[in-house]
Design a protein around this motif. Structure first.
Motif, mmCIF file in Angstrom:
data_model
loop_
_atom_site.group_PDB
_atom_site.id
_atom_site.type_symbol
_atom_site.label_atom_id
_atom_site.label_comp_id
_atom_site.label_asym_id
_atom_site.label_seq_id
_atom_site.Cartn_x
_atom_site.Cartn_y
_atom_site.Cartn_z
ATOM 1 N N HIS A 85 0.831 -1.215 0.000
ATOM 2 C CA HIS A 85 0.000 0.000 0.000
ATOM 3 C C HIS A 85 0.859 1.256 0.000
ATOM 4 O O HIS A 85 1.923 1.277 0.590
ATOM 5 N N ILE A 86 0.319 2.307 -0.583
ATOM 6 C CA ILE A 86 0.978 3.607 -0.499
ATOM 7 C C ILE A 86 0.663 4.221 0.872
ATOM 8 O O ILE A 86 -0.482 4.165 1.324
ATOM 9 N N GLU A 87 1.679 4.787 1.499
ATOM 10 C CA GLU A 87 1.459 5.490 2.773
ATOM 11 C C GLU A 87 0.921 6.889 2.476
ATOM 12 O O GLU A 87 1.606 7.700 1.853
ATOM 13 N N GLN A 88 -0.289 7.165 2.934
ATOM 14 C CA GLN A 88 -0.905 8.461 2.591
ATOM 15 C C GLN A 88 -0.105 9.643 3.156
ATOM 16 O O GLN A 88 0.062 10.659 2.485
ATOM 17 N N THR A 89 0.422 9.484 4.362
ATOM 18 C CA THR A 89 1.169 10.614 4.965
ATOM 19 C C THR A 89 2.418 10.913 4.143
ATOM 20 O O THR A 89 2.800 12.073 3.977
ATOM 21 N N SER A 90 3.056 9.855 3.647
ATOM 22 C CA SER A 90 4.256 10.041 2.825
ATOM 23 C C SER A 90 3.890 10.767 1.524
ATOM 24 O O SER A 90 4.620 11.650 1.051
ATOM 25 N N LEU A 91 2.717 10.403 0.976
ATOM 26 C CA LEU A 91 2.251 11.060 -0.249
ATOM 27 C C LEU A 91 1.991 12.544 0.023
ATOM 28 O O LEU A 91 2.402 13.410 -0.761
ATOM 29 N N GLU A 92 1.363 12.802 1.133
ATOM 30 C CA GLU A 92 1.035 14.198 1.461
ATOM 31 C C GLU A 92 2.300 15.033 1.663
ATOM 32 O O GLU A 92 2.323 16.219 1.345
ATOM 33 N N LYS A 93 3.345 14.387 2.163
ATOM 34 C CA LYS A 93 4.619 15.108 2.348
ATOM 35 C C LYS A 93 5.281 15.406 1.001
ATOM 36 O O LYS A 93 5.935 16.431 0.825
ATOM 37 N N ALA A 94 5.127 14.447 0.063
ATOM 38 C CA ALA A 94 5.834 14.582 -1.221
ATOM 39 C C ALA A 94 5.169 15.621 -2.135
ATOM 40 O O ALA A 94 5.844 16.300 -2.917
ATOM 41 N N VAL A 95 3.857 15.739 -2.033
ATOM 42 C CA VAL A 95 3.138 16.653 -2.935
ATOM 43 C C VAL A 95 3.252 18.088 -2.403
ATOM 44 O O VAL A 95 3.130 18.341 -1.208
ATOM 45 N N ASN A 96 3.515 19.011 -3.315
ATOM 46 C CA ASN A 96 3.503 20.426 -2.927
ATOM 47 C C ASN A 96 2.936 21.256 -4.083
ATOM 48 O O ASN A 96 2.404 20.685 -5.049
ATOM 49 N N ASP A 97 3.076 22.544 -3.996
ATOM 50 C CA ASP A 97 2.464 23.386 -5.043
ATOM 51 C C ASP A 97 3.192 23.296 -6.376
ATOM 52 O O ASP A 97 2.752 23.850 -7.377
ATOM 53 N N LYS A 98 4.338 22.598 -6.380
ATOM 54 C CA LYS A 98 5.082 22.415 -7.639
ATOM 55 C C LYS A 98 4.795 21.049 -8.270
ATOM 56 O O LYS A 98 5.444 20.660 -9.239
ATOM 57 N N THR A 99 3.878 20.303 -7.690
ATOM 58 C CA THR A 99 3.587 18.965 -8.226
ATOM 59 C C THR A 99 2.669 19.092 -9.443
ATOM 60 O O THR A 99 1.621 19.724 -9.370
ATOM 61 N N GLN A 100 3.095 18.498 -10.553
ATOM 62 C CA GLN A 100 2.226 18.551 -11.736
ATOM 63 C C GLN A 100 1.493 17.229 -11.959
ATOM 64 O O GLN A 100 0.429 17.213 -12.557
ATOM 65 N N LEU A 101 2.084 16.119 -11.514
ATOM 66 C CA LEU A 101 1.436 14.819 -11.749
ATOM 67 C C LEU A 101 1.732 13.881 -10.581
ATOM 68 O O LEU A 101 2.868 13.815 -10.094
ATOM 69 N N VAL A 102 0.687 13.146 -10.178
ATOM 70 C CA VAL A 102 0.857 12.079 -9.188
ATOM 71 C C VAL A 102 0.416 10.794 -9.873
ATOM 72 O O VAL A 102 -0.663 10.747 -10.474
ATOM 73 N N ALA A 103 1.269 9.770 -9.824
ATOM 74 C CA ALA A 103 0.926 8.490 -10.457
ATOM 75 C C ALA A 103 0.973 7.391 -9.404
ATOM 76 O O ALA A 103 2.051 7.014 -8.934
ATOM 77 N N ILE A 104 -0.181 6.907 -9.025
ATOM 78 C CA ILE A 104 -0.291 5.856 -7.999
ATOM 79 C C ILE A 104 -1.234 4.783 -8.522
ATOM 80 O O ILE A 104 -2.381 5.072 -8.889
ATOM 81 N N MET A 105 -0.773 3.550 -8.543
ATOM 82 C CA MET A 105 -1.585 2.468 -9.091
ATOM 83 C C MET A 105 -2.783 2.143 -8.190
ATOM 84 O O MET A 105 -2.724 2.365 -6.978
ATOM 85 N N HIS A 106 -3.823 1.597 -8.783
ATOM 86 C CA HIS A 106 -5.012 1.243 -8.008
ATOM 87 C C HIS A 106 -4.789 -0.085 -7.279
ATOM 88 O O HIS A 106 -4.913 -0.164 -6.066
ATOM 89 N N VAL A 107 -4.438 -1.138 -8.052
ATOM 90 C CA VAL A 107 -4.128 -2.438 -7.429
ATOM 91 C C VAL A 107 -2.701 -2.813 -7.813
ATOM 92 O O VAL A 107 -2.341 -2.783 -8.991
#
Lengths: 381, 388
Positions: free
Chosen positions: A124-146
Motif C-alpha cells: 500500500h501507499i502510505e498516505q502521509t508520505s504522499l502528502e509530504k511529497a506533494v507540494n504546489d510544484k507537483t504537476q502529476l501524481v501516479a499511484i496504481m489502483h491495485v
C-alpha cells in the motif's frame, strides 16, 4: 495434461463471447470507422457504445481513448499530460508497474524532479508520505489502483482527494489495469483525472486498452498520424478488440460479486492447506483475485517449472528470477525479508477456475514447496 | 550492357597455400564449406588458381552472401567486383562505375595472366588510370600510399576481373580438416568464443550442453540453441547434445561436501563428455576455461577435472583476460545472447565458498558417496540431440 491456469493477473483466456465479437468485427463489420459510408458510421457508433459502457462502469464524466493496451495507456497518461517544465515535480512510488515506473524514470534524465513515496509492508501507499511529497510544484501524481505483485488496493479516492487538497492543479493518474473488472472502480467520488485499463486482463483479448481522461484535463498526443480519436491517438481504431473490451467489461462486472466471494473461498482453501508451511501472505486484504505468497528458501521460478511440468499448473512469480538483479524492485521496496524475497508465487484467479482446480493447486503447492524447501534451505541467503 | 558484365565475389585463402601434397584436401574442404554456408542461395562457384569465383547469385542478396562467405574459416579475404570480356573499353566502363563517385588518391593495380592481350600490366594500369583521371577531377594518383586501389586482373579465360575493395574475412583453416571435438557449451560468454577459436583451426564441433531443469529455465535451453545458431555461421554444421544434470546436482548437494559441488559436477561433465567423444568419434574436449577466472578454473580445479578426460582437453581461452574474451564475443555476435539473464546449471546450488584449491583425494572420497555409474547412466538417458 489439463492446464490449471492461476496466472490471470498476467493475462486471461479470451472469453468465447468476446471471440465472437472479434470475429464479427473482423469478418463482417470490418469497415473503417473514420470513413463516411453508412457501414463505417455504424462501426463508429459501436465504438461510441463501448466508450459509454466503460465510462458507465467507471461512473465518471470524461473521455475514453482506446489504445493498444495498458502500457500505451500509461505512457499516454504520463507523457501526454506533463508540462515540459522541470521546476515542477512528479510524485509516484517504486512499486508501480514497469509501464509507469520506467516511463517516469525516463523523465529523470530530462531534468524532471521525481519524488517517490513510501509503501507499507503489503504494497500500500502510505498516505502521509504522499502528502509530504506533494507540494504546489507537483504537476502529476501516479499511484496504481491495485498492485500487480502484492494485490494491495490503494484507496485512490482518498489519495486523490488528499493530493488535490494540497495542490488542486496536480493531476492524479492511476494505473487501473489490475483493478478494472476485478474490483469496484467507480471514480465518481474520487478526484482521479486519468485512469488506464486493459482488455486482456479481463478475458477481453490482447492488443486493446483504454485511458479515461476526466473532463477538463488537457492531454497531448504521443502518437501522430491521421488524427483519429479527437487527435489524441492517431491510427485506425482496433475495432474488433474494442468491441471485445466492451463485452469483457459487461461480463466482468455482472459476475463481480459472485466471483469475489468464490475467490475468497479459494484463498481460504489454499491458506488452510498450507498451514504449517513457512510462508508469508503478502497482502491479507488485497484484491480478491490475487493471492501473493512468499515461500521461505524457495526460488519461485523452480517451483513454477515443477508445477507446470508435473501438474499442468500455471502460477505467476516475481520478476526476481528473470533478472540479473537478484532482488525484485517491488518486493525490495516493500521490505520483504531476504529469505523470502525470491520465493514469490502469485496466484491469480478468474471465473473459469473451479474449487477442484484449487484443491489440486493446494495439494501440489504443499507437496512441492516442502520438498523444495528441504533441498534449497539456506540457498537464498 | 548488362550482358557484358557479371557481378562476382572473388574469394581468397592464405594458409592453405602453405600446404604441400595434401593441399587438395584443404581446398576441397573449403569449397564444401563455402557451398554449405550458402545453402539456400543459387550461385556458381568456380575454382581458379589460388582463389574461387562466386557468380550467378542474386544481387539483391549480395550483402547476405558476402557475410556468409566472410564467416567461412579458411577464407582470407574477398572482393566484390565484376567479370567483363577482356577489352580495354569494357574494363574502363567498370573502372568508371567503381571510381566515378570517389575522391582522394588512387592507383590501378593491373595483373595480366593472359599474355596474348595487347597491353602489358604497366600499360593497362597507365591506360585505365589515365581515363579515370580524365573523368574525375577529384582524384589524383599516388602510387605508394593511395586511398583507393582499382584492381584489374586480366585472366587467361578471356575475362577480366575488376574490383576496388579487398575485405578481410575470418581466415583460419577449413572446418573439418582438424578432426572433431566435443565442446562444453554453457550459454555464458566464454564457451561460444572457445568454439569459434577452435573451429577457426579447422576442428568440427559437437556441442554438449548441461541443464538443470526445473532448477534452470527453459529459456536457458533456448538461449544455448540461439548461441548455437550464431556459431553455426562459423562451424558450418553444428549438433547440440543436451543432457540434464539435475539429479547429479541434487545428489551432490544432498550427500557431498558443499564446497566441492562445482568440482564434482565438472568431473561428471567430463565423464559424460568422454562418453560422447567416444560415441561420436571426437578427438578432443573443448572448454571455455580461462586460468583463475573463477573457482573452478584455478590450476588445482583444472587438475581435478583434467584427470578425468580421456582425450586432450583444448582450452583456447586459458590465457585470455575476460575483456579479451568479451571483445571476441562481441565480434562474433554471441555476446548479446550470452548475457541474457538465464542461469546455467553451474549457478544452481552454488556453494558459499567453493573450493578454489580442491584436493584430488577429497574429490575421490566425496565421489565414493555417490552412485556415479548410475547417475551418469540416468543423465545419458535424458540426452536430447538437436541439429542446428
Amino acid at each position: 495434461m489439463k492446464t490449471l491456469y492461476f496466472d490471470n493477473s498476467a493475462t486471461t483466456v479470451t472469453d468465447q463471447k468476446v471471440m465472437e465479437a472479434i470475429a464479427e468485427y473482423n469478418c463482417e463489420r470490418y469497415f473503417n470507422p473514420s470513413s463516411n459510408t453508412s457501414r463505417s458510421i455504424e462501426v463508429a457508433q459501436s465504438i461510441r457504445t463501448v466508450k459509454d459502457q466503460v465510462l458507465n462502469r467507471l461512473g465518471a464524466h470524461g473521455n475514453i481513448i482506446f489504445t493498444s493496451g495498458g502500457t500505451e495507456s500509461d505512457n499516454l497518461a504520463i507523457l501526454g499530460s506533463i508540462k515540459n517544465n522541470t521546476t515542477l515535480n512528479i510524485v509516484t512510488s517504486r512499486v508501480e508497474h514497469p509501464a509507469v515506473f520506467n516511463t517516469i524514470n525516463s523523465l529523470k534524465s530530462k531534468g524532471f524532479d521525481i519524488r517517490y513515496v513510501d509503501v507499507e509492508g503489503d504494497g500500500h501507499i502510505e498516505q502521509t508520505s504522499l502528502e509530504k511529497a506533494v507540494n504546489d510544484k507537483t504537476q502529476l501524481v501516479a499511484i496504481m489502483h491495485v498492485n500487480n505483485e502484492s494485490g494491495a488496493i490503494n484507496d485512490v479516492y482518498a489519495l486523490s482527494k488528499a493530493v488535490k487538497a494540497i495542490n488542486k492543479n496536480a493531476l492524479f493518474f492511476s494505473d487501473g489495469v489490475q483493478a478494472y473488472g476485478r474490483i469496484d472502480c467507480r471514480l465518481d467520488k474520487s478526484q482521479v483525472d486519468l485512469y488506464s485499463i486493459s482488455a486482456h486482463k479481463i478475458h477481453g483479448g490482447k492488443g486493446c486498452g483504454a485511458l479515461f481522461v476526466k473532463d477538463g484535463v488537457n492531454l497531448n498526443p504521443i502518437i501522430f498520424g491521421g488524427g483519429q480519436q479527437a487527435n489524441l491517438r492517431s491510427g485506425t481504431e482496433n475495432v474488433p478488440s474494442i468491441m471485445g473490451l466492451g463485452i469483457a467489461t459487461e461480463l466482468a462486472y455482472s459476475d463481480l460479486e459472485r466471483n469475489s466471494k468464490e475467490f475468497a473461498r479459494y484463498k481460504s482453501t489454499i491458506l488452510s492447506g498450507l498451514e504449517g508451511v513457512d510462508c508469508i501472505n503478502l497482502c491479507k486484504e488485497g484484491c480478491p483475485s490475487i493471492l501473493s505468497l512468499l515461500f521461505r528458501d524457495i526460488k519461485s521460478e523452480i517451483l513454477q517449472h515443477i508445477l507446470e511440468d508435473k501438474y499442468g499448473i500455471i502460477v505467476g512469480i516475481g520478476s526476481a528470477c528473470n533478472s540479473k538483479n537478484k532482488f525484485d524492485r517491488v518486493l525490495a521496496e516493500i521490505g520483504v525479508p531476504k529469505d523470502y524475497i525470491e520465493g514469490l508465487v502469485r496466484i491469480s484467479f478468474c471465473k473459469f477456475n473451479t474449487a477442484e482446480d484449487v484443491s489440486v493447486l493446494t495439494m501440489a503447492l504443499r507437496q512441492e514447496v516442502c520438498a523444495l524447501q528441504k533441498v534449497l534451505k539456506g540457498k537464498n541467503r | 550492357m548488362e550482358s557484358n558484365k557479371d557481378k562476382i565475389i572473388i574469394i581468397r585463402y592464405s594458409e592453405i597455400h602453405l600446404k604441400g601434397n595434401n593441399r587438395g584436401f584443404f581446398e576441397n574442404a573449403l569449397v564444401t564449406n563455402i557451398k554449405r554456408a550458402l545453402e539456400g542461395f543459387t550461385f556458381s562457384l568456380q575454382k581458379t588458381s589460388g582463389r574461387y569465383l562466386l557468380s550467378k547469385y542474386d544481387h539483391n542478396r549480395e550483402d547476405e552472401i558476402a557475410e556468409r562467405v566472410r564467416c567461412v574459416f579458411g577464407v582470407y579475404s574477398y572482393s566484390i567486383g565484376y567479370a567483363v570480356k577482356t577489352d580495354i573499353d569494357a574494363i574502363d566502363e567498370i573502372a568508371n562505375l567503381l571510381m566515378e563517385d570517389i575522391s582522394g588518391t588512387f592507383r590501378v593495380n593491373a595483373n595480366r595472366a593472359d599474355k596474348k592481350f595487347g597491353l602489358n600490366s604497366m600499360q593497362i594500369a597507365a591506360e585505365i588510370g589515365g581515363r579515370i583521371l580524365s573523368r574525375n577531377a577529384k582524384l589524383s594518383v599516388n602510387l605508394h600510399n593511395p586511398e583507393h586501389i582499382l584492381y584489374v586482373d586480366v585472366r587467361e579465360t578471356g575475362n577480366t576481373l575488376v574490383y576496388s575493395n579487398v575485405i578481410r574475412a575470418v581466415n583460419g583453416m577449413p572446418v573439418g580438416t582438424s578432426g572433431k571435438g566435443v565442446l562444453l557449451l554453457s550459454g555464458g560468454i566464454d564457451s561460444p568464443v572457445a568454439c569459434y577459436l577452435i573451429a577457426k583451426r579447422g576442428m568440427s564441433i559437437r556441442a554438449l550442453h548441461f541443464h538443470s531443469y526445473p532448477y534452470t529455465s527453459q529459456n536457458a535451453r533456448l538461449k544455448v540453441l540461439e548461441l548455437a545458431k550464431i556459431l553455426k555461421r562459423y562451424t558450418i554444421n553444428l549438433t547440440v547434445d543436451i543432457i540434464s544434470v539435475t539429479e547429479i546436482q541434487t545428489e551432490i548437494h544432498e550427500k557431498c561436501n558443499e564446497d566441492y559441488m562445482i568440482t564434482l559436477l565438472r568431473r561428471f561433465m567430463m565423464k559424460i563428455a568422454n562418453i560422447i567423444a567416444d560415441k561420436e568419434d571426437c578427438k578432443a574436449i573443448i572448454t571455455g576455461e580461462s586460468l583463475g577466472q573463477v573457482a573452478s578454473q584455478t590450476i588445482e580445479s583444472i587438475t581435478c577435472t583434467n584427470e578425468i578426460a580421456q582425450v586432450p582437453v583444448l582450452r583456447p581461452l586459458i590465457a585470455y583476460d575476460k575483456d579479451e574474451i568479451i571483445e571476441v564475443a562481441k565480434r562474433i555476435k554471441t555476446f548479446d545472447t550470452s548475457i541474457l539473464p538465464y542461469e546455467d546449471c553451474c549457478t544452481v546450488f552454488l556453494p558459499k565458498s567453493p573450493a578454489t584449491k580442491p584436493k584430488l583425494w577429497v574429490v575421490e572420497r566425496e565421489e565414493q558417496k555417490l552412485d556415479c555409474k548410475g547417475l551418469i547412466e540416468r543423465a545419458l538417458a535424458t540426452l536430447e540431440t538437436v541439429t542446428i
